[in-house]
Design a protein around this motif. Structure first.
Motif, PDB file in Angstrom:
ATOM      1  N   HIS A  34      -9.226   1.321   1.169  1.00 35.30           N
ATOM      2  CA  HIS A  34      -8.953   1.657   2.572  1.00 35.30           C
ATOM      3  C   HIS A  34     -10.124   1.194   3.438  1.00 35.30           C
ATOM      4  O   HIS A  34     -11.276   1.333   3.036  1.00 35.30           O
TER       5      HIS A  34
ATOM      6  N   ASP B 256       2.462   3.047   2.880  1.00 37.73           N
ATOM      7  CA  ASP B 256       1.472   4.121   2.749  1.00 37.73           C
ATOM      8  C   ASP B 256       2.144   5.370   2.159  1.00 37.73           C
ATOM      9  O   ASP B 256       3.353   5.404   1.951  1.00 37.73           O
TER      10      ASP B 256
ATOM     11  N   HIS C 296       0.841  -1.206   0.000  1.00 37.84           N
ATOM     12  CA  HIS C 296       0.000   0.000   0.000  1.00 37.84           C
ATOM     13  C   HIS C 296       0.871   1.249   0.000  1.00 37.84           C
ATOM     14  O   HIS C 296       1.761   1.396   0.826  1.00 37.84           O
TER      15      HIS C 296
ATOM     16  N   HIS D  65      -4.754  -0.726   6.175  1.00 40.74           N
ATOM     17  CA  HIS D  65      -4.920  -0.294   7.571  1.00 40.74           C
ATOM     18  C   HIS D  65      -5.648  -1.303   8.461  1.00 40.74           C
ATOM     19  O   HIS D  65      -5.014  -1.961   9.258  1.00 40.74           O
TER      20      HIS D  65
ATOM     21  N   HIS E  78       0.849   5.651  -1.706  1.00 38.69           N
ATOM     22  CA  HIS E  78       0.300   6.678  -2.603  1.00 38.69           C
ATOM     23  C   HIS E  78       1.522   7.457  -3.061  1.00 38.69           C
ATOM     24  O   HIS E  78       1.927   8.427  -2.418  1.00 38.69           O
TER      25      HIS E  78
HETATM   26 ZN   LIG Z   1      -3.599   4.945   2.080  1.00 42.39          ZN
END
Ligand SMILES: [Zn+2]
Length: 453
Positions: A236, A324, A64, A273, A66
């Protein structure tokens, strides 16, 4: 056909469960695939990689990220805020300043950090697709990944409804119709999704979150579309208590129970998460094989809590690690992530909660399971030669009784002697041969200045 022998390593972490987790000897590679591991004699046609003073891991897997946020690190307005306020202050406020150069620079920073920490596969959850963009984000990100030689799973995100977190002084986050989202994902998959065992490029369908980014009536259509296109689904979930409060008040159920009603569980789905779960939800996730991208550093940075990754793993659930976005985790490398993971669970639950071996397993085999990519994440004959060779010739590693766990326990800035993706060298002696570091530094400086203006 590549022929390689990796020899003289201090030890090998295979990523396999139980006693097979640790091995010794050399690794033979033929045509990008591991041929043998053990006491091996060099053959005349082989390129020999000297791993003296090093330990060998499977290439690490981040599930995961971004990557666009790698030019949004440490945004002052959001540095001390929890998730909702931070979203407003950092990515939501800055997204419209993202042009093609900024996205490419961000992706290059993100993937370089990952490579230099021994990562060979990264999943990027990109949810910004705007009519105002004069570029295709998927093309930009895949192009950077190709230039650096890393495997990339592009999780095509987006929203059909607005979360109403926008402010008057910046443009609202982009939304699109479900039809347009699915057509775009299909086109992206046709262009980039390679399901083969040697694949360097894959695509997943990844609406930003089922709670706020989609209409509940669209959920079944989304998972049906993913399965029809033979893509995995990513999103998410339950990052903060807000998710639980919202689902209880609007749907009368906790998030995982609510999603069970919409077919959003299964081994082809993974959520980032999953911090706020009750024991019943952990059992549902584990028994359905639904994956967790555990992001301990981002959860710590935003004060979100500690996910029950240990509980889920004990039940046989699919647990992986993800860095993340760097806007909420400035240390977006996998060595830092493993180290924080090891510490965080112990701080909260005691010294037996998570072992260094558990953490390595999540960062390797667990990632492969979550991404549905069984040919990576472990070191064994027949597996892709995705191999991280960590050099322990630094003072922080000296004095270790069990050097094999040093990358997790000593952590710090990794020195990767070699990193191989499918048998190709992508990092050598702590540097990325295909990267102009000085240019990346000046590009990053210019982009940040432009964004901050
Ligand atoms: Zn995220």
């Amino acid at each position: 056909m590549t022929a390689m022998l990796i020899e003289n390593a201090v030890g090998i972490f295979t990523g396999l469960p139980g006693a097979a987790m640790r091995a010794t000897g050399a690794i033979r590679i033929r045509d990008g695939v591991i041929a043998e591991i053990g006491a091996l004699e060099p053959q005349p046609d082989e390129q020999r990689l000297d791993a003296r003073g090093c330990v060998i891991y499977p290439g690490l897997i981040s599930t995961h990220h971004h990557m666009f946020q790698s030019v949004m690190k440490g945004v002052t307005a959001g540095i001390n805020l929890p998730l909702a306020g931070w979203l407003r202050a950092a990515p939501y406020r800055l997204w419209s300043k993202l042009d093609e150069e900024a996205l490419a620079v961000a992706a290059r920073i993100a993937l370089s950090e990952l490579l230099l920490s021994g990562t060979t596969t990264a999943a990027d959850h990109h949810y910004l697709f705007s009519d105002t963009f004069r570029f295709d984000p998927a093309h930009v990100i895949f192009e950077v990944a190709r230039s650096l030689g890393i495997r990339l799973v592009f999780c095509r995100g987006g929203a059909t409804k607005d979360r109403h977190m926008n402010a008057d002084d910046f443009p609202p986050m982009p939304v699109e119709t479900l039809d347009s989202m699915l057509k775009s994902v299909e086109a992206c998959a046709q262009r980039f999704h390679d399901p083969s065992p040697r694949s360097l490029t894959r695509v997943a369908l990844a609406p930003t979150t089922p709670t706020w980014s989609l209409d509940p009536g669209e959920l079944k259509e989304v998972i049906a579309a993913a399965r029809r296109m033979k893509l995995r689904l990513h999103s998410h979930l339950s990052e903060t208590a807000d998710y639980v409060d919202f689902c209880l008040s609007v749907h009368g159920k906790r998030p995982v129970e609510w999603l069970a009603d919409h077919d959003w569980l299964g081994p082809d789905i993974w959520f980032a998460h999953l911090v706020h779960l009750d024991p019943g939800e952990v059992e549902i996730l584990a028994s359905t094989g639904t994956g967790m991208a555990h992001c301990p550093q981002s959860n710590c940075r935003l004060g979100s809590g500690v996910a029950p990754a240990d509980h889920m793993a004990r039940l046989g659930g699919a647990v992986s690690l993800g860095v993340d976005g760097a806007a909420s985790n400035e240390a977006a490398d996998m060595i830092s992530e493993m180290h924080s993971c090891w510490h965080t669970h112990r701080a909260v639950k005691g010294a037996h909660a998570v072992t260094a071996e558990d953490v390595v397993h999540w960062a390797t085999a667990g990632g492969a399971r979550v991404l549905g990519f069984p040919e990576i994440g472990t070191l064994a004959p027949g597996q892709q030669a995705d191999i991280a060779i960590f050099d322990l010739n630094q003072p922080r590693h000296f004095g270790m009784h069990d050097p094999l766990i040093a990358p997790v326990t000593c952590a710090g800035n990794a020195h990767v002697r070699y990193l191989l993706v499918g048998g190709r060298i992508v990092v050598e002696d702590g540097a990325i041969p295909r990267l102009d570091l000085a240019k990346l530094r000046s590009d990053a400086f210019r982009v940040v200045e432009r964004m901050a203006a």
